[in-house]
Design a protein around this motif. Structure first.
Motif, PDB file in Angstrom:
ATOM      1  N   HIS A 166       0.810  -1.215   0.000  1.00 32.22           N
ATOM      2  CA  HIS A 166       0.000   0.000   0.000  1.00 32.22           C
ATOM      3  C   HIS A 166       0.844   1.267   0.000  1.00 32.22           C
ATOM      4  O   HIS A 166       0.326   2.347  -0.213  1.00 32.22           O
ATOM      5  N   LEU A 167       2.136   1.163   0.239  1.00 36.11           N
ATOM      6  CA  LEU A 167       3.004   2.337   0.267  1.00 36.11           C
ATOM      7  C   LEU A 167       3.321   2.794  -1.155  1.00 36.11           C
ATOM      8  O   LEU A 167       3.648   1.990  -2.013  1.00 36.11           O
ATOM      9  N   LYS A 168       3.218   4.090  -1.365  1.00 36.79           N
ATOM     10  CA  LYS A 168       3.519   4.652  -2.677  1.00 36.79           C
ATOM     11  C   LYS A 168       4.215   5.991  -2.487  1.00 36.79           C
ATOM     12  O   LYS A 168       4.151   6.611  -1.444  1.00 36.79           O
ATOM     13  N   GLY A 169       4.890   6.427  -3.508  1.00 39.29           N
ATOM     14  CA  GLY A 169       5.476   7.761  -3.542  1.00 39.29           C
ATOM     15  C   GLY A 169       6.381   8.072  -2.370  1.00 39.29           C
ATOM     16  O   GLY A 169       7.316   7.333  -2.076  1.00 39.29           O
ATOM     17  N   GLU A 170       6.087   9.187  -1.701  1.00 37.57           N
ATOM     18  CA  GLU A 170       6.932   9.660  -0.606  1.00 37.57           C
ATOM     19  C   GLU A 170       6.999   8.673   0.553  1.00 37.57           C
ATOM     20  O   GLU A 170       8.047   8.504   1.163  1.00 37.57           O
ATOM     21  N   LYS A 171       5.865   8.023   0.870  1.00 32.47           N
ATOM     22  CA  LYS A 171       5.854   7.070   1.971  1.00 32.47           C
ATOM     23  C   LYS A 171       6.759   5.878   1.665  1.00 32.47           C
ATOM     24  O   LYS A 171       7.475   5.405   2.536  1.00 32.47           O
ATOM     25  N   LEU A 172       6.714   5.410   0.415  1.00 35.07           N
ATOM     26  CA  LEU A 172       7.584   4.301   0.022  1.00 35.07           C
ATOM     27  C   LEU A 172       9.044   4.736   0.073  1.00 35.07           C
ATOM     28  O   LEU A 172       9.897   4.006   0.586  1.00 35.07           O
ATOM     29  N   ALA A 173       9.339   5.923  -0.425  1.00 38.28           N
ATOM     30  CA  ALA A 173      10.712   6.433  -0.403  1.00 38.28           C
ATOM     31  C   ALA A 173      11.226   6.537   1.031  1.00 38.28           C
ATOM     32  O   ALA A 173      12.369   6.163   1.321  1.00 38.28           O
ATOM     33  N   LYS A 174      10.386   7.015   1.938  1.00 36.72           N
ATOM     34  CA  LYS A 174      10.777   7.130   3.350  1.00 36.72           C
ATOM     35  C   LYS A 174      11.009   5.740   3.949  1.00 36.72           C
ATOM     36  O   LYS A 174      11.965   5.526   4.686  1.00 36.72           O
ATOM     37  N   TYR A 175      10.111   4.798   3.603  1.00 34.49           N
ATOM     38  CA  TYR A 175      10.243   3.424   4.096  1.00 34.49           C
ATOM     39  C   TYR A 175      11.541   2.779   3.610  1.00 34.49           C
ATOM     40  O   TYR A 175      12.184   2.031   4.338  1.00 34.49           O
ATOM     41  N   LEU A 176      11.937   3.093   2.381  1.00 35.47           N
ATOM     42  CA  LEU A 176      13.131   2.475   1.784  1.00 35.47           C
ATOM     43  C   LEU A 176      14.423   3.227   2.103  1.00 35.47           C
ATOM     44  O   LEU A 176      15.502   2.767   1.749  1.00 35.47           O
ATOM     45  N   LYS A 177      14.316   4.358   2.782  1.00 31.68           N
ATOM     46  CA  LYS A 177      15.516   5.146   3.083  1.00 31.68           C
ATOM     47  C   LYS A 177      16.585   4.332   3.817  1.00 31.68           C
ATOM     48  O   LYS A 177      17.755   4.369   3.430  1.00 31.68           O
ATOM     49  N   PRO A 178      16.237   3.559   4.859  1.00 31.76           N
ATOM     50  CA  PRO A 178      17.286   2.782   5.539  1.00 31.76           C
ATOM     51  C   PRO A 178      17.999   1.786   4.626  1.00 31.76           C
ATOM     52  O   PRO A 178      19.230   1.665   4.683  1.00 31.76           O
TER      53      PRO A 178
END
Length: 160
Positions: A3-15
């Motif tokens: 369900h994560l897309k865009g900015e939320k996905l980018a933030k989730y994948l930052k680590p």
């Protein structure tokens, strides 16, 4: 996480991207990257595996091949407490099956599963290496030996 897309996905994948930034984009770094990512996320969700594949210039199937081959990697969330029950010969002969039955009943899960509240993951193992204490379970790094089924509820209560 689908369900994560865009900015939320980018933030989730930052680590995972920070982890990838510490390595050259080469296949030989796959295992250490997977280990660090699992340490960060607690398990290896599909989005993280996809990012690792992209970051190391590998196919997703190559990454999945390694993740599914090694038992140290987990694709599902794991409990805060990992219970390992020894099913080796000494433990089996001394009642590990009954201990397992009580653990399954108390936790309402089977071996290889995690409780819904993510408090416990139950795993059966071939040997813990404490045969003199049979039957044995380990909860995280704590060894509990010479067990009888009636002791299981109070042991679990210590970790809730």
């Amino acid at each position: 996480m689908a369900h994560l897309k865009g900015e939320k996905l980018a933030k989730y994948l930052k680590p995972v991207n920070e982890i990838l930034g510490r390595y050259e984009s080469k296949e030989r770094y796959l295992i250490p990257v997977l280990q660090e990512a699992q340490e960060e996320y607690g398990y290896l969700p599909e989005e993280v595996l996809t990012e690792i594949a992209l970051g190391l210039n590998l196919s997703l199937s190559q990454v999945y091949g390694v993740v599914t081959f090694y038992s140290q990697f987990h694709q599902e969330p794991r409990g805060n407490n990992i219970i390992r029950i020894c099913m080796g010969t000494a433990c089996h002969v001394r009642g590990a099956g009954k201990i397992m039955d009580v653990l399954k009943e108390e936790l309402e899960i089977d071996s290889g599963e995690t409780t819904d509240d993510l408090a416990f993951t139950l795993e059966s193992v071939a040997c813990i290496g404490a045969c003199g204490l049979a039957p044995v379970i380990m909860v995280n790094d704590d060894t509990h030996g010479r067990l009888i089924p009636e002791e299981i509820p109070s042991i679990l209560a210590k970790y809730k």
